[in-house]
Design a protein around this motif. Structure first.
Motif, PDB file in Angstrom:
ATOM      1  N   ASN A 277       0.857  -1.222   0.080  1.00  0.00           N
ATOM      2  CA  ASN A 277       0.063   0.029   0.012  1.00  0.00           C
ATOM      3  C   ASN A 277       0.759   1.310   0.180  1.00  0.00           C
ATOM      4  O   ASN A 277       0.389   2.367  -0.795  1.00  0.00           O
ATOM      5  CB  ASN A 277      -0.749   0.083   1.164  1.00  0.00           C
ATOM      6  CG  ASN A 277      -1.945  -1.009   1.154  1.00  0.00           C
ATOM      7  OD1 ASN A 277      -3.108  -0.955   0.449  1.00  0.00           O
ATOM      8  ND2 ASN A 277      -1.997  -2.103   1.990  1.00  0.00           N
ATOM      9  N   GLY A 281       0.677   2.007  -3.675  1.00  0.00           N
ATOM     10  CA  GLY A 281      -0.259   3.015  -3.479  1.00  0.00           C
ATOM     11  C   GLY A 281       0.451   4.421  -3.896  1.00  0.00           C
ATOM     12  O   GLY A 281      -0.388   5.381  -4.665  1.00  0.00           O
ATOM     13  N   SER A 338      -3.051  -2.490  -5.810  1.00  0.00           N
ATOM     14  CA  SER A 338      -2.851  -1.443  -4.951  1.00  0.00           C
ATOM     15  C   SER A 338      -2.738  -0.139  -5.666  1.00  0.00           C
ATOM     16  O   SER A 338      -3.207   0.805  -5.444  1.00  0.00           O
ATOM     17  CB  SER A 338      -2.092  -1.587  -3.876  1.00  0.00           C
ATOM     18  OG  SER A 338      -2.593  -2.732  -2.937  1.00  0.00           O
TER      19      SER A 338
END
Length: 434
Positions: A277, A281, A338
């Protein structure tokens, strides 16, 4: 001649000072936002030890990570944003940080579901005031041609906060227990609050606007009617809200998924999800903003539809992540999903800020948060938990129920992508009107 040189030197010095101030403010607001996501994420990584000690169901966990938080976070963001459009925004950000950090620290004292809900509501009360005020401050520190980039850099606090929330929460919990994790992370946020008061200066409202009337007050009804007429905003909000339903379900339940289905220990799950993440991300937010701006040079509506393409690609990647039996393949596709999941972040923040006047920016962010979080954050984790409990009770899927519950909610991202494609059709017209 000397006067001209002196004036030029003073102007250059002033610009440099302004740039330094902008960077400092952006850094401080980024740190505040990072703690926002650290405090949200830490509960997700601590779900399994909390469930065992407090004897909670998946439905209760879903309510804790979703509806109990989102209901207050979303609804209170609107009235606080109205204050941010009138009062000192720096003070609102600092006070909000102190409140949610204190409530996070107190979460370590929870004795059951009810007390944990009460503390999470307190976290929501604090976090409701931070984001709209921060968006408005940044918009008044950066001119329009640099604003999306600044908001994109500020947005990197999201993956950074998620990464640190997983990593620090998992490590502290594995070493000292889940209660200590809440206390340490909440205490760190409390220390940051007075630093924000010292280093962030309140900017002139509407500093880069060419219209003098922008500071005039506007009624809530008129503001909401203005937003509703912006079809780009309307369809973008609907699409990202639907996508958020699946996104928050994944962010909330991925840690328990790997612990139950793939039998990974808490420390390993925390490390992998921090990378997945944080790096994935962060790359998604950056690439989403960069691709949107790049495509927009030849096709202005690309600033909107790039997000839809990413959502279409995310769904099959996430299906592989949750359904494949191989742990290695699952983690690899989890990184990809992600990254694609966060492509929308820059456009949903930057596009509306460019469509509305300065006196509506905090309110616009608050409306976005209200709808986005009430449906996405509020219902995504909760519905996924309910589905998981039903599959476990009705079909005996005690360890694998999350696998199919997470796969089921991905349909919301597909519908959301269609809505964002629709928004892109109206973007050129709404920008002309703005």
């Amino acid at each position: 001649m000397e006067g001209a040189v002196s004036l030029k030197s003073e102007t250059a010095s002033s610009v440099a000072s302004t740039n330094r101030t902008r960077r400092l403010v952006l850094l401080m607001l980024g740190l505040v936002s990072m703690f926002n996501y650290i405090d949200r994420t830490v509960l997700s990584i601590l779900q399994e030890p909390i469930k065992r000690e407090l004897k909670l169901s998946d439905t209760q966990l879903g309510l804790l990570t979703g509806l109990a938080f989102a209901l207050f976070y979303a609804t209170l963001s609107l009235p606080i944003a109205r204050l941010a459009d009138r009062l000192n925004r720096r003070n609102i950000v600092s006070a909000s940080l102190a409140v949610w950090s204190g409530m996070t620290a107190l979460s370590g004292l929870a004795t059951g579901f009810a007390t944990l809900v009460a503390f999470r509501v307190g976290v929501a009360l604090g976090e409701a005031g931070s984001v709209p005020a921060s968006h408005s401050i940044i918009a008044d520190y950066y001119p329009p041609d640099k604003r999306v980039t600044a908001l994109g850099l500020w947005g990197l606090a999201l993956p950074a906060g998620i990464m640190l929330g997983y990593a620090s929460g998992g490590w502290i919990a594995a070493t000292l227990g889940w209660r200590a994790a809440f206390a340490v992370i909440g205490g760190a946020g409390l220390l940051l609050a007075p630093v924000v008061m010292l280093l962030v200066r309140e900017p002139v409202r509407g500093a880069f606007s060419t219209h003098q009337h922008v500071a005039e007050p506007i009624s809530l009804g008129t503001a909401l009617a203005t937003l509703w007429k912006l079809r780009t905003y309307r369809y973008m909000l609907a699409g990202t809200t639907l996508h958020a339903f699946a996104q928050y379900a994944m962010m909330s339940w991925t840690a328990p998924f790997y612990m139950r289905v793939h039998h990974m220990p808490l420390s390993e799950v925390a490390a992998w999800l921090a990378l997945m993440n944080g790096i994935g991300g962060g790359a998604g937010i950056y690439l989403g903003g960069w691709l949107s701006d790049t495509v927009a040079r030849t096709s202005p509506s690309g600033r909107v539809w790039v997000s839809a393409v990413a959502m279409f690609l995310m769904v099959p990647a996430a299906l592989v992540q949750f359904l494949v039996p191989s742990l290695g393949v699952s983690l690899g596709f989890g990184f990809l999903s992600s990254m694609l999941m966060f492509f929308y972040y820059g456009p949903i923040v930057g596009v509306p800020q460019s469509l509305v006047a300065p006196h509506m920016r905090a309110l616009t962010s608050a409306v976005t948060l209200l709808v986005f979080n009430l449906f996405g954050l509020g219902l995504g984790p909760a519905v996924t938990g309910i589905i998981s409990d039903r599959l476990a009770a009705g079909y005996g899927m005690h360890d694998t129920s999350l696998r199919y519950a997470l796969a089921a909610v991905l349909i919301f991202s597909l519908v959301g992508a269609l809505s964002i494609l629709r928004a892109s059709w109206f973007y050129r017209f709404d920008m002309r009107e703005a």
